[in-house]
Design a protein around this motif. Structure first.
Motif, short mmCIF file in Angstrom:
data_model
loop_
_atom_site.label_atom_id
_atom_site.label_comp_id
_atom_site.label_asym_id
_atom_site.label_seq_id
_atom_site.Cartn_x
_atom_site.Cartn_y
_atom_site.Cartn_z
N UNK A 177 0.83 -1.20 0.00
CA UNK A 177 0.00 0.00 0.00
C UNK A 177 0.87 1.25 0.00
N UNK A 178 1.98 1.21 0.72
CA UNK A 178 2.89 2.35 0.78
C UNK A 178 3.69 2.50 -0.51
N UNK A 179 4.25 1.39 -0.99
CA UNK A 179 5.03 1.40 -2.24
C UNK A 179 4.49 0.27 -3.10
N UNK A 180 3.44 0.55 -3.88
CA UNK A 180 2.75 -0.52 -4.63
C UNK A 180 3.58 -1.05 -5.78
N UNK A 181 3.29 -2.29 -6.12
CA UNK A 181 3.93 -2.94 -7.27
C UNK A 181 2.92 -3.80 -8.00
N UNK A 182 3.37 -4.44 -9.05
CA UNK A 182 2.47 -5.30 -9.82
C UNK A 182 2.35 -6.67 -9.16
N UNK A 183 1.28 -7.36 -9.46
CA UNK A 183 1.06 -8.68 -8.87
C UNK A 183 2.19 -9.64 -9.26
N UNK A 184 2.54 -10.50 -8.33
CA UNK A 184 3.62 -11.45 -8.56
C UNK A 184 3.18 -12.64 -9.38
N UNK A 185 1.90 -12.93 -9.36
CA UNK A 185 1.34 -14.07 -10.09
C UNK A 185 -0.16 -13.84 -10.18
N UNK A 186 -0.84 -14.49 -11.12
CA UNK A 186 -2.29 -14.33 -11.23
C UNK A 186 -2.99 -14.75 -9.94
N UNK A 227 -0.23 -0.86 -9.74
CA UNK A 227 0.65 -0.24 -10.72
C UNK A 227 1.43 -1.34 -11.45
N UNK A 228 2.15 -0.95 -12.48
CA UNK A 228 3.10 -1.85 -13.11
C UNK A 228 4.50 -1.54 -12.57
N UNK A 282 7.98 -2.82 -10.06
CA UNK A 282 8.19 -3.38 -8.72
C UNK A 282 7.77 -2.42 -7.61
N UNK A 283 7.40 -3.00 -6.49
CA UNK A 283 7.10 -2.24 -5.29
C UNK A 283 7.91 -2.77 -4.12
N UNK A 284 7.46 -2.48 -2.92
CA UNK A 284 8.20 -2.88 -1.73
C UNK A 284 8.29 -4.40 -1.60
N UNK A 285 7.26 -5.11 -1.99
CA UNK A 285 7.28 -6.57 -1.87
C UNK A 285 8.33 -7.15 -2.80
N UNK A 286 8.37 -6.68 -4.05
CA UNK A 286 9.37 -7.16 -4.99
C UNK A 286 10.78 -6.77 -4.57
N UNK A 287 10.91 -5.73 -3.78
CA UNK A 287 12.22 -5.26 -3.33
C UNK A 287 12.72 -5.98 -2.09
N UNK A 288 11.97 -7.00 -1.64
CA UNK A 288 12.47 -7.83 -0.55
C UNK A 288 12.14 -7.37 0.85
N UNK A 289 11.04 -6.64 1.03
CA UNK A 289 10.69 -6.18 2.37
C UNK A 289 10.43 -7.35 3.31
N UNK A 290 9.96 -8.48 2.78
CA UNK A 290 9.72 -9.65 3.63
C UNK A 290 11.03 -10.17 4.22
N UNK A 291 12.08 -10.21 3.39
CA UNK A 291 13.38 -10.66 3.88
C UNK A 291 13.90 -9.75 4.98
N UNK A 292 13.65 -8.46 4.81
CA UNK A 292 14.12 -7.49 5.80
C UNK A 292 13.37 -7.63 7.11
N UNK A 293 12.06 -7.68 7.06
CA UNK A 293 11.26 -7.77 8.28
C UNK A 293 11.50 -9.07 9.02
N UNK A 294 11.66 -10.16 8.27
CA UNK A 294 11.74 -11.48 8.90
C UNK A 294 13.16 -11.88 9.27
#
Length: 220
Positions: free
Chosen positions: A53-62, A71-72, A74-86
């Motif tokens: 929601x803060x840094x939107x990206x395109x869907x990773x899969x249907x 949007x089209x 990459x967003x925060x998810x594609x940039x690896x925010x999960x790796x950082x948080x976890x």
């Protein structure tokens, strides 16, 4: 088990920022959350939807329900925010389920007030459309929100994941094609993994080099 209080969560988030500033945290060499086929836990889904929601990206899969696909690119998810948080090396990891629960509770209240039917088989926040996610998150940063400091620090972590590859050494992140740095056009390092620029910012040197400046450019 008693849930942690707000002050404890905020301390953990702040300590996470300090740890990231002190040293880069290596990102796993395997596929990141942007390409992982392993289902994410419900708390992580909620936090990734917040990041999207803060840094939107395109869907990773249907059919991706976490990333809204607003949007089209990459967003925060594609940039690896999960790796950082976890990362197990960050103080915030034990408190992620509590933060996600707090956000999901806000989503339930938001949906109930607007008669929005949430999908029963996914976390409440991810069940909101991107428009409603944005409206809810905007309200979280209002001065009257008692949990605003938590969302503010969490948003800083999200931004660091995208804007500076906060979980990695910057030259290594660029070599691995970090989604955020690549999207921003962050320049690649030169010799010795350092950034040096051949042109002066103002078109000319404003001062001469001090004779006691070290070889690394540090003052004597």
């Amino acid at each position: 088990m008693t849930p942690p209080d707000r002050r404890t969560v905020l301390r953990a988030l702040t300590a996470t920022l300090a740890a990231m500033a002190a040293e880069g945290l290596p990102q796993p060499a395997t596929a990141s959350a942007a390409h992982s086929t392993t289902p994410e836990s419900p708390p992580l889904q909620t936090l990734l939807a917040f990041a999207d929601t803060l840094i939107p990206g395109q869907r990773r899969y249907p059919g991706d329900t976490v990333v809204a696909g607003a949007v089209t690119g990459p967003g925060a998810v594609q940039a690896g925010v999960a790796d950082l948080l976890a990362s197990p090396r960050l103080p915030v990891k034990p408190f992620l389920p509590a933060i996600a629960s707090l956000l999901d509770a806000r989503a339930v209240s938001y949906a109930a007030a607007r008669l929005i039917l949430l999908p029963p088989l996914q976390p409440p926040f991810t069940g909101l459309s991107f428009r409603h996610r944005t409206a809810l998150v905007t309200g979280l940063f209002g001065p009257e929100d008692v949990d605003r400091p938590i969302w503010q620090v969490l948003s800083l972590i999200v931004g660091l994941a995208f804007d500076s590859a906060g979980s990695q050494d910057t030259p290594e992140a660029i070599r691995q094609g970090h989604a955020g740095l690549a999207w921003l056009g962050f320049p690649a390092p030169g010799q010795g993994d350092s950034w040096r620029f051949t042109e002066f910012s103002y078109g000319s040197a404003l001062a001469g080099l001090h004779p006691r400046t070290t070889a690394s450019g540090s003052p004597a």
